[in-house]
Design a protein around this motif. Structure first.
Motif, PDB file in Angstrom:
ATOM      1  N   THR A  27      28.993  97.360 -69.700  1.00  0.00           N
ATOM      2  CA  THR A  27      29.898  97.169 -68.566  1.00  0.00           C
ATOM      3  C   THR A  27      30.090  98.450 -67.760  1.00  0.00           C
ATOM      4  N   ASN A  28      30.097  99.605 -68.417  1.00  0.00           N
ATOM      5  CA  ASN A  28      30.271 100.866 -67.678  1.00  0.00           C
ATOM      6  C   ASN A  28      29.135 101.064 -66.680  1.00  0.00           C
ATOM      7  N   CYS A  29      27.950 100.652 -67.020  1.00  0.00           N
ATOM      8  CA  CYS A  29      26.799 100.772 -66.119  1.00  0.00           C
ATOM      9  C   CYS A  29      26.817  99.686 -65.048  1.00  0.00           C
ATOM     10  N   LEU A  30      27.272  98.501 -65.401  1.00  0.00           N
ATOM     11  CA  LEU A  30      27.384  97.433 -64.413  1.00  0.00           C
ATOM     12  C   LEU A  30      28.261  97.874 -63.252  1.00  0.00           C
ATOM     13  N   LEU A  31      29.383  98.491 -63.551  1.00  0.00           N
ATOM     14  CA  LEU A  31      30.290  98.952 -62.497  1.00  0.00           C
ATOM     15  C   LEU A  31      29.601  99.947 -61.565  1.00  0.00           C
ATOM     16  N   GLN A  32      28.793 100.825 -62.136  1.00  0.00           N
ATOM     17  CA  GLN A  32      28.085 101.806 -61.315  1.00  0.00           C
ATOM     18  C   GLN A  32      27.007 101.152 -60.448  1.00  0.00           C
ATOM     19  N   ILE A  33      26.328 100.171 -60.990  1.00  0.00           N
ATOM     20  CA  ILE A  33      25.266  99.483 -60.250  1.00  0.00           C
ATOM     21  C   ILE A  33      25.840  98.675 -59.086  1.00  0.00           C
ATOM     22  N   LEU A  34      27.012  98.109 -59.272  1.00  0.00           N
ATOM     23  CA  LEU A  34      27.602  97.269 -58.237  1.00  0.00           C
ATOM     24  C   LEU A  34      28.327  98.067 -57.153  1.00  0.00           C
TER      25      LEU A  34
ATOM     26  N   SER B 224      19.235 103.509 -85.493  1.00  0.00           N
ATOM     27  CA  SER B 224      18.864 102.500 -86.471  1.00  0.00           C
ATOM     28  C   SER B 224      17.401 102.080 -86.294  1.00  0.00           C
ATOM     29  N   PRO B 225      16.632 102.009 -87.392  1.00  0.00           N
ATOM     30  CA  PRO B 225      15.249 101.550 -87.276  1.00  0.00           C
ATOM     31  C   PRO B 225      15.159 100.043 -87.017  1.00  0.00           C
ATOM     32  N   PHE B 226      16.267  99.353 -87.184  1.00  0.00           N
ATOM     33  CA  PHE B 226      16.324  97.913 -86.985  1.00  0.00           C
ATOM     34  C   PHE B 226      17.605  97.607 -86.239  1.00  0.00           C
ATOM     35  N   PRO B 227      17.630  96.813 -85.267  1.00  0.00           N
ATOM     36  CA  PRO B 227      16.565  96.042 -84.637  1.00  0.00           C
ATOM     37  C   PRO B 227      15.739  96.881 -83.667  1.00  0.00           C
ATOM     38  N   LEU B 228      14.712  96.294 -83.122  1.00  0.00           N
ATOM     39  CA  LEU B 228      13.741  97.031 -82.321  1.00  0.00           C
ATOM     40  C   LEU B 228      14.049  96.962 -80.829  1.00  0.00           C
ATOM     41  N   PHE B 229      14.937  97.804 -80.376  1.00  0.00           N
ATOM     42  CA  PHE B 229      15.200  97.988 -78.954  1.00  0.00           C
ATOM     43  C   PHE B 229      15.611  99.439 -78.776  1.00  0.00           C
ATOM     44  N   ARG B 230      15.520  99.903 -77.549  1.00  0.00           N
ATOM     45  CA  ARG B 230      15.911 101.289 -77.251  1.00  0.00           C
ATOM     46  C   ARG B 230      17.249 101.294 -76.537  1.00  0.00           C
ATOM     47  N   VAL B 231      18.012 102.325 -76.791  1.00  0.00           N
ATOM     48  CA  VAL B 231      19.234 102.574 -76.044  1.00  0.00           C
ATOM     49  C   VAL B 231      18.888 103.647 -75.024  1.00  0.00           C
ATOM     50  N   MET B 232      19.144 103.362 -73.748  1.00  0.00           N
ATOM     51  CA  MET B 232      18.822 104.340 -72.703  1.00  0.00           C
ATOM     52  C   MET B 232      19.988 104.451 -71.743  1.00  0.00           C
ATOM     53  N   GLY B 233      20.150 105.639 -71.195  1.00  0.00           N
ATOM     54  CA  GLY B 233      21.196 105.876 -70.215  1.00  0.00           C
ATOM     55  C   GLY B 233      20.824 105.287 -68.858  1.00  0.00           C
ATOM     56  N   LEU B 234      21.807 105.223 -67.995  1.00  0.00           N
ATOM     57  CA  LEU B 234      21.590 104.659 -66.671  1.00  0.00           C
ATOM     58  C   LEU B 234      20.617 105.503 -65.858  1.00  0.00           C
ATOM     59  N   ASP B 235      20.677 106.823 -65.991  1.00  0.00           N
ATOM     60  CA  ASP B 235      19.718 107.696 -65.287  1.00  0.00           C
ATOM     61  C   ASP B 235      18.283 107.373 -65.693  1.00  0.00           C
ATOM     62  N   ALA B 236      18.058 107.255 -66.987  1.00  0.00           N
ATOM     63  CA  ALA B 236      16.710 106.964 -67.479  1.00  0.00           C
ATOM     64  C   ALA B 236      16.230 105.585 -67.008  1.00  0.00           C
ATOM     65  N   PHE B 237      17.118 104.618 -67.007  1.00  0.00           N
ATOM     66  CA  PHE B 237      16.755 103.280 -66.539  1.00  0.00           C
ATOM     67  C   PHE B 237      16.418 103.317 -65.045  1.00  0.00           C
TER      68      PHE B 237
END
Length: 139
Positions: A10-17, A119-132
């Protein structure tokens, strides 16, 4: 090539909007289906609640209508709790959604997701808004 599947904190949603935000182009990228937004009912409730508080009821209603009509929204409700976020248990709704939707990324600037990122599980990456934003500009 398939579009990336993301769960958006949600913190990133606010920035995108934000109309004057440097990240506003990411909402346009969503509208032209350059990524798939993964959501659960719990996430949608939070989006609507926070948009009503931080923006306006009109903005919240419009955004929810866009989400309801967009073809690049994947909505799945997890029926379990992985519990990977220890510092703010409420943030686990984003991790659980990412898992059930087989998301590629959780996009967040919240440090509480560090546990899930390690965590090695589950298989997704956490990325910041800048990186995205950089990733979307380069694709």
């Amino acid at each position: 090539m398939d579009t990336p599947r993301i769960v958006l904190d949600t913190n990133c949603l606010l920035q995108i909007l934000g109309a004057r935000s440097q990240y506003n182009f990411l909402f346009s990228e969503f509208l032209v289906e350059h990524y798939t937004l993964c959501v659960s009912t719990e996430i949608l409730f939070e989006y609507e609640e926070i948009l009503r508080q931080k923006a306006s009821p009109v903005a919240a209603d419009l955004f929810m209508k866009v989400i309801a009509r967009s073809r690049n929204v994947l909505r799945k409700d997890p029926y379990f709790r992985l519990g990977l976020v220890k510092q703010d248990y409420d943030d686990n709704k984003f991790v659980d959604c990412a898992f059930v939707c087989q998301a590629d990324y959780i996009v967040t600037d919240d440090g509480h997701f560090d546990d899930a990122a390690k965590s090695p599980f589950p298989l997704f990456r956490v990325m910041g808004l800048d990186a995205f934003a950089k990733m979307m500009k380069s694709s």
